[in-house]
Design a protein around this motif. Structure first.
Motif, mmCIF file in Angstrom:
data_model
loop_
_atom_site.group_PDB
_atom_site.id
_atom_site.type_symbol
_atom_site.label_atom_id
_atom_site.label_comp_id
_atom_site.label_asym_id
_atom_site.label_seq_id
_atom_site.Cartn_x
_atom_site.Cartn_y
_atom_site.Cartn_z
ATOM 1 N N SER A 74 -46.138 -76.343 49.680
ATOM 2 C CA SER A 74 -45.645 -77.629 49.175
ATOM 3 C C SER A 74 -44.922 -78.442 50.226
ATOM 4 C CB SER A 74 -44.702 -77.386 47.986
ATOM 5 O OG SER A 74 -45.348 -76.676 46.957
ATOM 6 N N HIS A 83 -39.652 -74.993 43.850
ATOM 7 C CA HIS A 83 -40.467 -76.204 43.728
ATOM 8 C C HIS A 83 -41.293 -76.171 42.451
ATOM 9 C CE1 HIS A 83 -43.909 -78.929 44.712
ATOM 10 N NE2 HIS A 83 -42.908 -79.682 45.124
ATOM 11 N N GLY A 98 -39.279 -77.323 39.643
ATOM 12 C CA GLY A 98 -38.734 -78.667 39.767
ATOM 13 C C GLY A 98 -37.332 -78.749 40.321
ATOM 14 N N SER A 155 -37.341 -80.824 45.982
ATOM 15 C CA SER A 155 -38.440 -81.761 46.240
ATOM 16 C C SER A 155 -38.642 -82.021 47.727
ATOM 17 C CB SER A 155 -38.193 -83.084 45.518
ATOM 18 O OG SER A 155 -36.935 -83.633 45.889
ATOM 19 N N TYR A 190 -38.033 -83.990 51.631
ATOM 20 C CA TYR A 190 -37.898 -85.302 52.256
ATOM 21 C C TYR A 190 -39.291 -85.830 52.608
ATOM 22 C CZ TYR A 190 -33.069 -83.736 52.892
ATOM 23 O OH TYR A 190 -31.790 -83.264 52.695
ATOM 24 N N THR A 191 -39.519 -87.099 52.307
ATOM 25 C CA THR A 191 -40.819 -87.719 52.564
ATOM 26 C C THR A 191 -41.126 -87.711 54.056
ATOM 27 O OG1 THR A 191 -40.524 -89.145 50.643
ATOM 28 C CG2 THR A 191 -42.222 -89.781 52.242
ATOM 29 N N TYR A 216 -38.997 -79.693 53.929
ATOM 30 C CA TYR A 216 -37.889 -79.066 53.213
ATOM 31 C C TYR A 216 -36.656 -78.879 54.093
ATOM 32 C CZ TYR A 216 -35.183 -75.905 50.295
ATOM 33 O OH TYR A 216 -34.178 -75.345 49.559
#
Length: 886
Positions: free
Chosen positions: A738, A756, A759, A762, A764-765, A783
């Motif tokens: 992920s 993950h 939930g 999440s 960092y983009t 992550y």
């Protein structure tokens, strides 16, 4: 006279933001006339005025920034161009200087017939609008400390360690000694005190060797004070758990000045989302009054103002608006006067008055200052490329500072004299401290890729790179030139570390000369150890065994404990070379380990007390603590992370066999559970929670039988703790990934994936700080498993993992309003009594705000291993009692 600190000053109400590039920049040092130096540059968030006075920030268009490579033909031209155009502190080994500037200045370079080329990649990054904005993580609130925050940090360390640390006021900044003169960025600003933290065990008398370490002399180099504060934490917060920190604090006199130039740093902070490019101090009565929003660079370069070889050799400028302006006279500035005068009281003058006079091999004291970002370990001389009289010894200290295979490990930077790898400087701190006093001195130019690196870079690379170098410099402060001829003592371990009185422990170590660049390497001649009392204090030497025929020798000894008192002892180990130098044996610096001796008597029988200082924390540290000393560079995690056990699950049909954590099954027979972490006695504030998790197999200790409750917990470790505490044990398909930086072969993969799936995390983009670049086609988020985790982040993770979903309508903490992204999660934990805050009006909390006088949570502070254990235990095992292992 020494001025002692009182209460911390009130925090200034600004919201400064640090960014990853130099935005509000005109390199005034590259202009030879005052009219040119006064050229204006539009700066976002700053007013455009003719007077340079500060008004309310307004939105203005960001100027174009150019990163220019300015080429030279020889060293003489290099040094002239560096002074004329204000070159940055970047390596010049490529045949060019690096100058951050604007297009008009670049055009003047071309008009002058110079070869100047724009570094397109760096310039593109510097002008990327996505690197700016209110949500950038690289803000002062996101990590970097303001001047006031640094002073509060020092107050907190003194409060937590009152017998080990003293905050000393050594003088006032320029703006404080000129009240009313400094009207930017706020009319009410009147400068600062100059603080140094003295670290030494006050119960052990001196005299003790001095290690002086200062940062922030160039105020825009904002990463360096962060490293100084981490070094403070390493020494004080790990005094009870790290044996080298323990003996250094006991037997050395360590002075750390995180903020040398507070006026300049204050101006840098004032840029908000675009920090101002202020390098120099706040002096504005020498002919330049332009400050960064108006496109200038007032002040004096404090690292060109020292009273040795001042303005001697073209390594500084007489233009008051130049970035390397040396001041109207040597030692003219309040900041340099304060430092030179104080250091003279700490370290005696040990060198003759003439340039060729060497300091004696027994010279004591060491001075280290820190800059960014050329990745260099520099040593005298800076004013000339010719060797200093103690050049071989100075060079060897610098090469050890650099060598990653030394112990403690170095930073991996290039070691050199400034004129031979950077450019010539005169009137700088290192030439003064060596030239006047004869002490071993060095400057480290850290990396980071610029003056404003992402805050995550501090803990992910810059601190791990430089931690060992600082420890080594502190270790050799007693006689640095002589100790530089000796070998390292590494891998010092007592096995077992805890023994019953009368039982032996095996002491092992490696004595090593074979580190890269060692000019004094030879065969090891001997090794010895001392119990509780080191060699310089009259300790008794006990020989260690080894085959002394090579530069690297494993050594060992059997330590008898029959005559040792009950309690903790410290063992000092050192080695020497086969050959002497200048009539002295070539002993290297010591390294240490703990040995705990327990009573063979039944419980309740009186026992004697150990002669060494009991290692019980004096207070719960509030600020982040540093990690143990590990090799430099990106850490390669072990197969099983220290501190958290791994168990093997039964492979699930149809899936690839893999190692995964399972919740420990109940054991039918109850066995009393007693944790044996040597640094978590029953008096430790986290004892109950650590025992709760340890007795369930959720956490374990390190190989040296410590838990290190005051070390930071990272995001990967926290994923493992929370996942196991929540009982997540589902198998993860072997190909599932992920996060870009948590591959299936990563240490924390299975636990991060489980969180993950539920939930709870999440990431960092990709493509935006602090994440790394996007990797097509998946473009996965990051992550950052080895980053520290904040109090807000851990609140969110455990709340989601525990399934708490009720809305929160009542504010529990003054600094967590409903608009805070972690408000709901923190409120849910607070309402259950899982977390609490810090009372208002007391450090580290802020002021009380009537009528509620709410406590403070400090959402963005890092979390320690002890705090993580407390939160996990309170969440998943409320009212935890662990009378037996189950």
């Amino acid at each position: 006279m020494m001025k002692m600190s009182s209460r911390p000053k009130a925090r200034r109400l600004v919201i400064p933001t640090l960014i990853m590039l130099l935005a509000s920049l005109v390199v005034s040092g590259g202009l030879t006339g005052s009219a040119q130096a006064g050229a204006k540059l539009s700066v976002p968030g700053a007013p455009s005025t003719s007077s340079g006075s500060s008004t309310s920030p307004g939105a203005t268009q960001r100027p174009e920034v150019l990163v220019v490579h300015l080429y030279f033909h020889d060293n003489a031209e290099r040094d002239r161009l560096a002074t004329e155009w204000g070159a940055d502190e970047e390596s010049t080994q490529g045949g060019y200087l690096t100058v951050w500037t604007d297009r008009p200045t670049y055009n003047r370079m071309l008009a002058a017939g110079l070869r100047a080329e724009v570094d397109q990649d760096t310039t593109r990054q510097a002008n990327n609008p996505n690197l700016f904005g209110q949500q950038s993580p690289d803000t002062f609130y996101g990590g970097y400390k303001t001047v006031e925050d640094m002073q509060i940090f020092l107050d907190q360390e003194v409060a937590a360690h009152p017998t080990l640390a003293v905050k000393v006021d050594i003088g006032d900044s320029w703006c404080k000694t000129h009240p009313g003169a400094c009207t930017q960025p706020a009319p009410t600003w009147n400068g600062y005190d100059l603080y140094v933290l003295q670290i030494t065990n006050q119960a052990i008398p001196g005299p003790k060797p001095v290690f002086w370490y200062d940062t922030g002399i160039h105020s825009r180099e904002i990463a360096t004070p962060e490293l100084a504060m981490r070094f403070i934490s390493l020494l004080l917060d790990q005094y009870d758990s790290n044996p080298d920190s323990h003996w250094l604090v006991d037997w050395h006199d360590i002075w750390i000045m995180p903020m040398f130039n507070p006026d300049g740093h204050h101006m840098v902070e004032a840029g908000g989302n675009s920090p101002y490019y202020q390098r120099k101090n706040g002096d504005r009565d020498d002919g330049c009054t332009i400050w960064p929003p108006s496109g200038g660079q007032l002040g004096t370069d404090l690292n060109r103002n020292y009273p040795f070889k001042w303005n001697c050799c073209g390594g500084s400028s007489g233009d008051p608006c130049s970035e390397v302006y040396h001041g109207p006279s040597q030692d003219s500035e309040e900041e340099t006067q304060a430092a030179t005068n104080y250091i003279r009281t700490l370290i005696p003058d040990q060198r003759g008055p003439n340039d060729p006079d060497p300091a004696p091999i027994t010279t004591t004291g060491i001075l280290q200052n820190m800059h960014s970002s050329a990745q260099l370990d520099l040593y005298p001389w800076g004013w000339t490329g010719s060797p200093a009289p103690n050049g071989p010894d100075l060079g060897n200290v610098a090469r050890h500072t650099s060598a990653t295979n030394a112990y403690p490990p170095g930073n991996g930077y290039q070691a050199c004299q400034p004129p031979n790898c950077l450019y010539a400087v005169d009137g700088d701190a290192v030439d003064w401290s060596y030239g006047e006093l004869g002490i071993a001195s060095g400057t480290t130019e850290i990396g980071g890729g610029g003056f404003f690196p992402a805050y995550s870079t501090i803990d992910s690379s810059l601190w791990p790179q430089n931690r060992g170098a600082l420890v080594y410099q502190a270790k050799i402060a007693r006689t640095p030139y002589l100790l530089a001829h000796g070998p390292d003592a590494k891998d010092v371990v007592s096995t077992p570390m805890t023994v019953t009185q009368g039982s032996p422990s095996q002491l092992t170590a490696t004595i090593n000369y074979a580190w890269s660049g060692n000019s004094f390497s030879q065969n090891v001649g001997a090794a010895e150890y001392y119990i509780d009392t080191p060699p310089w204090a009259g300790g008794v030497a006990i020989p260690m065994s080894g085959t002394f025929t090579s530069p690297t020798v494993p050594v060992n000894a059997t330590v008898g404990t029959t005559s040792l008192s009950i309690g903790r002892h410290i063992l000092f180990v050192r080695g020497r070379g086969a050959n002497d130098y200048s009539g002295f044996q070539t002993w290297g610096p010591v390294s240490a380990t703990f040995l705990d001796v327990t009573s063979p008597n039944p419980p309740g029988t009186p026992t004697t007390t150990a002669t060494s200082t009991p290692l019980i924390p004096t207070a719960t540290p509030i600020l982040p603590t540093s990690t143990s000393i590990v090799p430099t560079g990106t850490p390669v995690p072990p197969t099983d992370t220290p501190g958290i056990p791994t168990e093997t699950s039964t492979p699930v049909a149809g899936t690839q066999t893999q190692t995964q954590t399972q919740t420990p099954a109940p054991i039918s027979t109850s066995t009393p559970c007693v944790i044996t972490f040597t640094d978590v006695p029953a008096t430790n504030p986290f004892y109950t929670y650590i025992r709760c998790l340890a007795c369930r197999g959720i956490v374990s200790g390190y190989d040296d039988h410590t838990f290190r409750p005051f070390n930071n917990v990272n995001r990967g470790q926290m994923a493992k703790i929370v996942s196991n505490s929540a009982g997540y044990n589902e198998p993860i398909p072997s190909g599932q990934q992920s996060f870009e930086d948590v591959a299936p072969n990563s240490t924390y993969w299975v636990w991060v994936e489980r969180l993950h799936n539920h939930g709870a995390v999440s990431g960092y983009t990709c493509g935006s700080p602090p994440a790394g670049p996007c990797v097509p086609p998946a473009n996965l988020p990051y992550y950052l498993p080895y980053n520290s985790i904040t109090r807000g982040q851990i609140s969110k993770i455990v709340t989601v993992a525990a399934g708490y979903i009720e809305p929160i309508a009542v504010q529990s903490f003054q600094d967590v309003p409903p608009s805070d992204p972690f408000y709901q999660y923190i409120g849910r934990l607070s309402s259950r009594g899982i977390i609490s805050g810090y009372d208002c009006g007391q450090a580290p909390a802020g002021p009380c705000v009537p009528p509620a006088n709410l406590p403070y949570f400090l959402t963005y502070n890092d979390v320690t291993r002890g705090q993580a254990a407390k939160i996990a235990a309170n969440t998943f095992y409320p009212n935890c009692q662990s009378p037996s292992r189950r």
